[in-house]
Motif scaffolding. Structure first.
Motif, mmCIF file in Angstrom:
data_model
loop_
_atom_site.group_PDB
_atom_site.id
_atom_site.type_symbol
_atom_site.label_atom_id
_atom_site.label_comp_id
_atom_site.label_asym_id
_atom_site.label_seq_id
_atom_site.Cartn_x
_atom_site.Cartn_y
_atom_site.Cartn_z
ATOM 1 N N GLN A 61 5.724 3.551 14.127
ATOM 2 C CA GLN A 61 4.924 3.151 12.966
ATOM 3 C C GLN A 61 3.520 3.733 13.051
ATOM 4 O O GLN A 61 2.942 4.135 12.037
ATOM 5 C CB GLN A 61 4.854 1.623 12.883
ATOM 6 N N LEU A 62 2.974 3.767 14.252
ATOM 7 C CA LEU A 62 1.625 4.297 14.423
ATOM 8 C C LEU A 62 1.590 5.810 14.261
ATOM 9 O O LEU A 62 0.750 6.352 13.542
ATOM 10 C CB LEU A 62 1.088 3.901 15.801
ATOM 11 N N TYR A 63 2.524 6.506 14.905
ATOM 12 C CA TYR A 63 2.538 7.966 14.839
ATOM 13 C C TYR A 63 2.848 8.462 13.423
ATOM 14 O O TYR A 63 2.352 9.506 13.003
ATOM 15 C CB TYR A 63 3.561 8.534 15.818
ATOM 16 N N ASN A 64 3.681 7.720 12.709
ATOM 17 C CA ASN A 64 4.065 8.131 11.351
ATOM 18 C C ASN A 64 3.213 7.447 10.285
ATOM 19 O O ASN A 64 3.621 7.315 9.144
ATOM 20 C CB ASN A 64 5.547 7.806 11.109
ATOM 21 N N PHE A 65 2.017 7.040 10.679
ATOM 22 C CA PHE A 65 1.162 6.269 9.769
ATOM 23 C C PHE A 65 0.862 7.018 8.473
ATOM 24 O O PHE A 65 0.821 6.429 7.395
ATOM 25 C CB PHE A 65 -0.158 5.900 10.457
ATOM 26 N N GLU A 66 0.663 8.336 8.552
ATOM 27 C CA GLU A 66 0.309 9.101 7.355
ATOM 28 C C GLU A 66 1.385 9.004 6.279
ATOM 29 O O GLU A 66 1.097 9.146 5.082
ATOM 30 C CB GLU A 66 0.077 10.570 7.716
ATOM 31 N N ASP A 67 2.625 8.744 6.688
ATOM 32 C CA ASP A 67 3.724 8.624 5.721
ATOM 33 C C ASP A 67 4.077 7.167 5.432
ATOM 34 O O ASP A 67 5.029 6.896 4.706
ATOM 35 C CB ASP A 67 4.977 9.335 6.263
ATOM 36 N N SER A 68 3.304 6.236 5.969
ATOM 37 C CA SER A 68 3.621 4.816 5.816
ATOM 38 C C SER A 68 3.192 4.298 4.457
ATOM 39 O O SER A 68 2.352 4.891 3.768
ATOM 40 C CB SER A 68 2.942 3.987 6.907
ATOM 41 N N ILE A 69 3.743 3.162 4.086
ATOM 42 C CA ILE A 69 3.395 2.549 2.796
ATOM 43 C C ILE A 69 1.925 2.132 2.771
ATOM 44 O O ILE A 69 1.269 2.186 1.727
ATOM 45 C CB ILE A 69 4.321 1.333 2.511
ATOM 46 N N ILE A 70 1.378 1.745 3.939
ATOM 47 C CA ILE A 70 -0.029 1.346 3.990
ATOM 48 C C ILE A 70 -0.924 2.529 3.650
ATOM 49 O O ILE A 70 -1.885 2.406 2.885
ATOM 50 C CB ILE A 70 -0.380 0.794 5.385
ATOM 51 N N SER A 71 -0.603 3.694 4.215
ATOM 52 C CA SER A 71 -1.387 4.890 3.919
ATOM 53 C C SER A 71 -1.292 5.259 2.448
ATOM 54 O O SER A 71 -2.289 5.624 1.815
ATOM 55 C CB SER A 71 -0.902 6.049 4.793
ATOM 56 N N LYS A 72 -0.094 5.142 1.882
ATOM 57 C CA LYS A 72 0.094 5.477 0.474
ATOM 58 C C LYS A 72 -0.673 4.525 -0.435
ATOM 59 O O LYS A 72 -1.288 4.934 -1.419
ATOM 60 C CB LYS A 72 1.581 5.456 0.133
ATOM 61 N N ILE A 73 -0.642 3.224 -0.093
ATOM 62 C CA ILE A 73 -1.397 2.242 -0.874
ATOM 63 C C ILE A 73 -2.883 2.547 -0.801
ATOM 64 O O ILE A 73 -3.603 2.497 -1.804
ATOM 65 C CB ILE A 73 -1.112 0.819 -0.368
ATOM 66 N N ASN A 74 -3.357 2.874 0.395
ATOM 67 C CA ASN A 74 -4.777 3.140 0.577
ATOM 68 C C ASN A 74 -5.249 4.338 -0.236
ATOM 69 O O ASN A 74 -6.352 4.328 -0.798
ATOM 70 C CB ASN A 74 -5.071 3.361 2.057
ATOM 71 N N LYS A 75 -4.410 5.378 -0.333
ATOM 72 C CA LYS A 75 -4.793 6.575 -1.084
ATOM 73 C C LYS A 75 -5.031 6.249 -2.555
ATOM 74 O O LYS A 75 -5.881 6.848 -3.211
ATOM 75 C CB LYS A 75 -3.709 7.645 -0.934
ATOM 76 N N PHE A 76 -4.255 5.284 -3.091
ATOM 77 C CA PHE A 76 -4.476 4.859 -4.467
ATOM 78 C C PHE A 76 -5.643 3.879 -4.563
ATOM 79 O O PHE A 76 -6.456 3.947 -5.487
ATOM 80 C CB PHE A 76 -3.207 4.211 -5.039
ATOM 81 N N ALA A 77 -5.717 2.953 -3.601
ATOM 82 C CA ALA A 77 -6.716 1.881 -3.673
ATOM 83 C C ALA A 77 -8.138 2.415 -3.676
ATOM 84 O O ALA A 77 -9.002 1.903 -4.396
ATOM 85 C CB ALA A 77 -6.521 0.897 -2.519
ATOM 86 N N VAL A 78 -8.403 3.455 -2.884
ATOM 87 C CA VAL A 78 -9.762 3.981 -2.805
ATOM 88 C C VAL A 78 -10.187 4.649 -4.111
ATOM 89 O O VAL A 78 -11.379 4.884 -4.330
ATOM 90 C CB VAL A 78 -9.901 4.986 -1.637
ATOM 91 N N GLN A 79 -9.235 4.945 -4.998
ATOM 92 C CA GLN A 79 -9.562 5.579 -6.275
ATOM 93 C C GLN A 79 -9.781 4.564 -7.392
ATOM 94 O O GLN A 79 -10.169 4.931 -8.504
ATOM 95 C CB GLN A 79 -8.437 6.538 -6.681
ATOM 96 N N LEU A 80 -9.533 3.275 -7.097
ATOM 97 C CA LEU A 80 -9.700 2.239 -8.104
ATOM 98 C C LEU A 80 -11.146 1.797 -8.174
ATOM 99 O O LEU A 80 -11.906 1.928 -7.209
ATOM 100 C CB LEU A 80 -8.815 1.034 -7.763
ATOM 101 N N ASN A 81 -11.533 1.234 -9.330
ATOM 102 C CA ASN A 81 -12.867 0.654 -9.410
ATOM 103 C C ASN A 81 -12.895 -0.675 -8.654
ATOM 104 O O ASN A 81 -11.860 -1.187 -8.208
ATOM 105 C CB ASN A 81 -13.317 0.480 -10.868
#
Length: 225
Positions: A61-81
């Motif tokens: 889970q740690l090594y594959n973090f870039e492909d994890s759901i948490i990483s994907k959520i974060n990529k969208f979340a930082v773009q929200l107001n």
């Protein structure tokens, strides 16, 4: 968010500090700090296994973090107001509480009410009178709050509902606004299309309010949902 930031935030959320976490899993603090600074990929596998075991995650889970759901959520979340980020946080907290069977009892909050706005026949807003009332729901970032009078904006806004407003004169098509229309205050939906500009009620028994030279209009702000 990279895996090292994720790892540090996970440690701090579960143990409070990196130093205390290191003590609990029996790894020198300097070693854990070095992993967070220099990168997970440069660390010894035995240390990574111990860290993951202490956090209740797997090394995969740690090594594959870039492909994890948490990483994907974060990529969208930082773009929200900010308001939408708060909604994401509130939903995440709700899911966490349900998963861990945490019962969150409602706490009474206080809201400063700046008057009433009409969902029907018009109200006067801005006489300077303010009132503090109890409120049990989530309070978004806002500039002022008002009470809705009437049923013209049902089902979105009910009679006597408290709504929160962000001050602005920059209004987009389809937004809910608090408007001074011919010297009375309303909550309405702002519409601009081939039929012109107007203030619209959601309850169809109320007529649209045209925006033209025959009427005076100013915008107090937009409703924060």
């Amino acid at each position: 968010m990279n895996r090292e930031i994720y790892l540090k935030e996970l440690i701090e959320s579960k143990f409070g500090s990196v130093r205390y976490f290191a003590e609990q899993i029996g790894i020198p603090y300097t070693t854990v700090r070095s992993i967070l600074e220099r990168g997970v990929l440069n660390a010894k596998m035995e240390n990574i296994i111990n860290i993951c075991k202490g956090l209740g995650i797997t090394p995969e889970q740690l090594y594959n973090f870039e492909d994890s759901i948490i990483s994907k959520i974060n990529k969208f979340a930082v773009q929200l107001n900010e308001d939408r980020q708060q909604k994401v946080y509130n939903f995440t907290e709700q899911q966490y509480n349900e998963q861990n069977k945490i019962i969150k009892f409602p706490t009474n909050k206080e809201v400063m009410i700046s008057g009433a706005v009409s969902a029907g026949t018009g109200e006067y807003l801005g006489d300077g009178h303010k009132e503090i009332v109890s409120y049990n729901g989530d309070i978004p970032v806002h500039d002022f709050a008002v009470i809705v009078n009437g049923d013209s904006m049902e089902p979105t806004f009910a009679d006597k509902q408290i709504i929160f407003v962000k001050k602005t004169s920059d209004v987009r098509n389809g937004q809910f606004v608090i408007a001074d229309y011919d010297h009375q205050a309303y909550v309405k939906k702002f519409m601009r299309d081939e039929n012109g500009c107007r203030l619209v009620s959601l309850n169809k028994k109320y007529n649209d309010m045209p925006i033209n030279d025959e009427h005076e209009l100013s915008i107090f702000g937009v409703v924060v949902l």
